[in-house]
Design a protein around this motif. Sequence first.
Motif, PDB file in Angstrom:
ATOM      1  N   ASN A  79     -15.697   4.608   6.054  1.00 42.41           N
ATOM      2  CA  ASN A  79     -15.027   3.402   5.557  1.00 42.41           C
ATOM      3  C   ASN A  79     -15.258   3.203   4.063  1.00 42.41           C
ATOM      4  O   ASN A  79     -14.336   2.821   3.331  1.00 42.41           O
ATOM      5  N   LEU A  80     -16.473   3.463   3.595  1.00 40.90           N
ATOM      6  CA  LEU A  80     -16.753   3.297   2.164  1.00 40.90           C
ATOM      7  C   LEU A  80     -15.972   4.319   1.337  1.00 40.90           C
ATOM      8  O   LEU A  80     -15.406   3.977   0.285  1.00 40.90           O
ATOM      9  N   GLN A  81     -15.921   5.556   1.808  1.00 42.30           N
ATOM     10  CA  GLN A  81     -15.138   6.571   1.104  1.00 42.30           C
ATOM     11  C   GLN A  81     -13.653   6.219   1.124  1.00 42.30           C
ATOM     12  O   GLN A  81     -12.941   6.410   0.127  1.00 42.30           O
ATOM     13  N   SER A  82     -13.191   5.680   2.242  1.00 42.85           N
ATOM     14  CA  SER A  82     -11.791   5.282   2.364  1.00 42.85           C
ATOM     15  C   SER A  82     -11.466   4.130   1.422  1.00 42.85           C
ATOM     16  O   SER A  82     -10.393   4.099   0.814  1.00 42.85           O
ATOM     17  N   ALA A  83     -12.383   3.177   1.296  1.00 43.26           N
ATOM     18  CA  ALA A  83     -12.147   2.021   0.427  1.00 43.26           C
ATOM     19  C   ALA A  83     -11.952   2.466  -1.020  1.00 43.26           C
ATOM     20  O   ALA A  83     -11.089   1.938  -1.736  1.00 43.26           O
ATOM     21  N   THR A  84     -12.738   3.444  -1.455  1.00 39.87           N
ATOM     22  CA  THR A  84     -12.594   3.966  -2.819  1.00 39.87           C
ATOM     23  C   THR A  84     -11.215   4.583  -3.020  1.00 39.87           C
ATOM     24  O   THR A  84     -10.546   4.348  -4.029  1.00 39.87           O
ATOM     25  N   GLU A  85     -10.769   5.363  -2.030  1.00 40.23           N
ATOM     26  CA  GLU A  85      -9.459   6.006  -2.141  1.00 40.23           C
ATOM     27  C   GLU A  85      -8.330   4.983  -2.018  1.00 40.23           C
ATOM     28  O   GLU A  85      -7.294   5.108  -2.696  1.00 40.23           O
ATOM     29  N   ILE A  86      -8.509   3.963  -1.196  1.00 44.30           N
ATOM     30  CA  ILE A  86      -7.482   2.925  -1.043  1.00 44.30           C
ATOM     31  C   ILE A  86      -7.284   2.180  -2.352  1.00 44.30           C
ATOM     32  O   ILE A  86      -6.150   1.898  -2.767  1.00 44.30           O
ATOM     33  N   ALA A  87      -8.388   1.848  -3.035  1.00 43.43           N
ATOM     34  CA  ALA A  87      -8.278   1.169  -4.332  1.00 43.43           C
ATOM     35  C   ALA A  87      -7.477   2.030  -5.309  1.00 43.43           C
ATOM     36  O   ALA A  87      -6.649   1.522  -6.074  1.00 43.43           O
ATOM     37  N   ARG A  88      -7.705   3.336  -5.271  1.00 44.20           N
ATOM     38  CA  ARG A  88      -6.956   4.249  -6.138  1.00 44.20           C
ATOM     39  C   ARG A  88      -5.491   4.312  -5.732  1.00 44.20           C
ATOM     40  O   ARG A  88      -4.597   4.288  -6.586  1.00 44.20           O
ATOM     41  N   GLN A  89      -5.217   4.378  -4.432  1.00 48.27           N
ATOM     42  CA  GLN A  89      -3.835   4.483  -3.955  1.00 48.27           C
ATOM     43  C   GLN A  89      -3.024   3.240  -4.308  1.00 48.27           C
ATOM     44  O   GLN A  89      -1.851   3.344  -4.696  1.00 48.27           O
ATOM     45  N   LEU A  90      -3.603   2.058  -4.188  1.00 51.60           N
ATOM     46  CA  LEU A  90      -2.875   0.826  -4.506  1.00 51.60           C
ATOM     47  C   LEU A  90      -2.454   0.820  -5.970  1.00 51.60           C
ATOM     48  O   LEU A  90      -1.340   0.418  -6.317  1.00 51.60           O
ATOM     49  N   ARG A  91      -3.355   1.259  -6.821  1.00 50.90           N
ATOM     50  CA  ARG A  91      -3.075   1.282  -8.254  1.00 50.90           C
ATOM     51  C   ARG A  91      -2.109   2.411  -8.604  1.00 50.90           C
ATOM     52  O   ARG A  91      -1.205   2.241  -9.421  1.00 50.90           O
ATOM     53  N   LEU A  92      -2.298   3.570  -7.980  1.00 55.13           N
ATOM     54  CA  LEU A  92      -1.469   4.731  -8.275  1.00 55.13           C
ATOM     55  C   LEU A  92      -0.021   4.500  -7.862  1.00 55.13           C
ATOM     56  O   LEU A  92       0.917   4.790  -8.611  1.00 55.13           O
ATOM     57  N   ARG A  93       0.177   3.958  -6.667  1.00 50.86           N
ATOM     58  CA  ARG A  93       1.533   3.717  -6.162  1.00 50.86           C
ATOM     59  C   ARG A  93       2.085   2.367  -6.607  1.00 50.86           C
ATOM     60  O   ARG A  93       3.257   2.074  -6.388  1.00 50.86           O
ATOM     61  N   ASP A  94       1.221   1.540  -7.216  1.00 47.42           N
ATOM     62  CA  ASP A  94       1.576   0.177  -7.620  1.00 47.42           C
ATOM     63  C   ASP A  94       2.137  -0.596  -6.430  1.00 47.42           C
ATOM     64  O   ASP A  94       3.196  -1.227  -6.506  1.00 47.42           O
ATOM     65  N   MET A  95       1.414  -0.538  -5.325  1.00 43.52           N
ATOM     66  CA  MET A  95       1.821  -1.232  -4.109  1.00 43.52           C
ATOM     67  C   MET A  95       1.577  -2.728  -4.279  1.00 43.52           C
ATOM     68  O   MET A  95       0.521  -3.141  -4.746  1.00 43.52           O
ATOM     69  N   GLY A  96       2.566  -3.538  -3.900  1.00 43.65           N
ATOM     70  CA  GLY A  96       2.448  -4.973  -4.052  1.00 43.65           C
ATOM     71  C   GLY A  96       2.740  -5.701  -2.761  1.00 43.65           C
ATOM     72  O   GLY A  96       3.154  -5.113  -1.762  1.00 43.65           O
ATOM     73  N   GLY A  97       2.524  -7.013  -2.781  1.00 41.18           N
ATOM     74  CA  GLY A  97       2.750  -7.822  -1.583  1.00 41.18           C
ATOM     75  C   GLY A  97       1.524  -7.837  -0.701  1.00 41.18           C
ATOM     76  O   GLY A  97       0.380  -7.871  -1.167  1.00 41.18           O
ATOM     77  N   ILE A  98       1.741  -7.789   0.602  1.00 42.63           N
ATOM     78  CA  ILE A  98       0.657  -7.838   1.577  1.00 42.63           C
ATOM     79  C   ILE A  98       0.324  -6.425   2.039  1.00 42.63           C
ATOM     80  O   ILE A  98       1.202  -5.673   2.441  1.00 42.63           O
ATOM     81  N   ILE A  99      -0.944  -6.082   1.955  1.00 42.64           N
ATOM     82  CA  ILE A  99      -1.421  -4.774   2.434  1.00 42.64           C
ATOM     83  C   ILE A  99      -2.467  -5.025   3.512  1.00 42.64           C
ATOM     84  O   ILE A  99      -3.434  -5.768   3.281  1.00 42.64           O
ATOM     85  N   VAL A 100      -2.269  -4.447   4.687  1.00 35.93           N
ATOM     86  CA  VAL A 100      -3.223  -4.577   5.792  1.00 35.93           C
ATOM     87  C   VAL A 100      -3.876  -3.221   6.017  1.00 35.93           C
ATOM     88  O   VAL A 100      -3.190  -2.220   6.221  1.00 35.93           O
ATOM     89  N   VAL A 101      -5.206  -3.197   5.962  1.00 34.22           N
ATOM     90  CA  VAL A 101      -5.957  -1.952   6.122  1.00 34.22           C
ATOM     91  C   VAL A 101      -6.733  -2.007   7.433  1.00 34.22           C
ATOM     92  O   VAL A 101      -7.501  -2.947   7.673  1.00 34.22           O
ATOM     93  N   ASP A 102      -6.505  -1.004   8.268  1.00 30.49           N
ATOM     94  CA  ASP A 102      -7.217  -0.901   9.547  1.00 30.49           C
ATOM     95  C   ASP A 102      -8.358   0.098   9.385  1.00 30.49           C
ATOM     96  O   ASP A 102      -8.171   1.313   9.495  1.00 30.49           O
ATOM     97  N   PHE A 103      -9.547  -0.426   9.090  1.00 30.59           N
ATOM     98  CA  PHE A 103     -10.714   0.433   8.947  1.00 30.59           C
ATOM     99  C   PHE A 103     -11.273   0.783  10.327  1.00 30.59           C
ATOM    100  O   PHE A 103     -10.916   0.174  11.349  1.00 30.59           O
ATOM    101  N   ILE A 104     -12.173   1.743  10.364  1.00 32.60           N
ATOM    102  CA  ILE A 104     -12.857   2.097  11.606  1.00 32.60           C
ATOM    103  C   ILE A 104     -13.743   0.924  12.009  1.00 32.60           C
ATOM    104  O   ILE A 104     -14.439   0.330  11.178  1.00 32.60           O
ATOM    105  N   ASP A 105     -13.700   0.565  13.290  1.00 33.85           N
ATOM    106  CA  ASP A 105     -14.442  -0.607  13.777  1.00 33.85           C
ATOM    107  C   ASP A 105     -15.933  -0.471  13.493  1.00 33.85           C
ATOM    108  O   ASP A 105     -16.532   0.607  13.665  1.00 33.85           O
ATOM    109  N   MET A 106     -16.525  -1.576  13.060  1.00 38.38           N
ATOM    110  CA  MET A 106     -17.965  -1.640  12.829  1.00 38.38           C
ATOM    111  C   MET A 106     -18.502  -2.925  13.442  1.00 38.38           C
ATOM    112  O   MET A 106     -17.994  -4.015  13.143  1.00 38.38           O
ATOM    113  N   ALA A 107     -19.499  -2.818  14.274  1.00 36.83           N
ATOM    114  CA  ALA A 107     -20.039  -3.994  14.977  1.00 36.83           C
ATOM    115  C   ALA A 107     -20.965  -4.806  14.092  1.00 36.83           C
ATOM    116  O   ALA A 107     -21.103  -6.017  14.260  1.00 36.83           O
TER     117      ALA A 107
END
Length: 520
Positions: free
Chosen positions: A348-376
């Motif tokens: 999840n931490l590695q994914s969060a780093t890449e997600i931050a890059r992807q949002l900026r790279l693709r200039d994604m806007g509006g609402i983004i919902v991220v389904d991370f791996i479940d953590m209790a």
Amino acid sequence: MNKELILSAQEEKIRIALLLDGRLIELHTQTLANKFSVGDVYVGKVKKLATNLNASFVDIGHPKNGFLHYQDLGPHLLSFSKYYSLVRSKKINSPKLSNFTKEEEIPKDGKIETILNPGDNIIVQVSKEPISTKGPRLTSEISLAGRFLILLPFSKKISVSQKIKEISEKKRLIRLLKQVTPQGFGVIVRTVAEGKEVEEIRGDLENLLSRWAVLHKTLEKAPIPSRVLSEMDRASSIIRDTFTDQFTKIVCDDPHLTLELKNYINGIAPGKEKIVSLHDNPIVPIFEEHSIERQIKQSFGTTVNIPGSKGAYLVIEHTEALHVIDVNSGNISNKIKADQAENSLRVNLQSATEIARQLRLRDMGGIIVVDFIDMASPEARKELFDHLTEAMKDDPAKHKILPPSKFGLIQITRQRVRPETDLNTKEKNPSLIDLVEAPITLLSKFESEIRVILNENPKSKIYLHLHPFVAGYLKSGFPSPRLRWFFKHKKWIHIIPRDAYSYLEYNFLDHKSQPLIKKD
């Protein structure tokens, strides 16, 4: 942390890539014919009111009328209107506002029909570029952005970016700006002004005031609708907004643009223009040399691998209402025999780093919902939230992140002011397309074209640009196909792998990247 800016100038557009430690984090395409960029100021005409939306539609010359909401009118609309009227009638001959009598501010919660009427002329600024079938989003709260300051005509406030945390520094900047800001103007101090000397800030203010003077002069005779002040080009605006001491290299493949960038950097950071250089290798394109084409193909698909995760990947889907990102561990659980909770957090931490890059790279806007791996664990969810917040702190777009839900979902809202960068990285499968030559016939085509080239240009160096897979085949084995060509023709063929090429695409070029074979 090294920042590099790579610019590729083509006939109708400029491609701009921002690299952080060699990784692509932003990709922009500036179309030279684009006349409706964020920051451009226009004189427009109100076409109609939409009272149910408390908004108006304004003609600024775009095929679709611009959208101007009441909340975007700005408190000083009446002052702008009065100023425009006096400039047009030549009752005001100076851009200075010290003797200008301002009008009352409009109420924050008023109605559009009490302020505007169809047929009114109005000064507006593009706040969001035209996207799809929608016209540009407009504001009449005009502001001029510089390197350290944002100039606000008809305002008197002096405010400092919230990202500057030191109280003493905030007080210093406010005290300085109160001394140098002319009457009739307000300013917002940008984050990069922190720690800057008086001369640098004063120089930026003078530059903004000169731009206001240009706007004033253009207003006198500007037809309606028309653009009266242009925002700087995308390359310069990126440098203006992101340039720091972390920039180590700016490379461009166009001599004229390279000179412009050097002059601009010399103006905002004397001595740093040395980091600007010209890419003068005509054989290998600039985006290929810096591995940008390869990163584009790796980063813009529906499925994106997560660096360093040994198998985890993201699935990015776009719907009408929002973007959905799903984090998948892949077969990582079979490769790493570790505690499941620890493993999920790591992915999840590695994914969060890449997600931050992807949002900026693709200039994604509006609402983004991220389904991370479940953590209790609540502690793990908080660590993930804090990590994603930190990873997105340098994102220039306004955004808000909500903490993870008990289902592992994180919701993000992110402002978008330009069309989203959405590149199709998939290529057609040649074996499934009708009337496409079999790949093996490429060898005979290469052989035939080499003979033609040697007959017409026997002394010319030959560079064969083609897909990396085909390039690898031509250089493999002993003797390789290329070596057999050398034995037969006594001529060495230079093989140039091109990440941007499709499977069966190729070109024979000379040392100046000019075609040696004319194609229909």
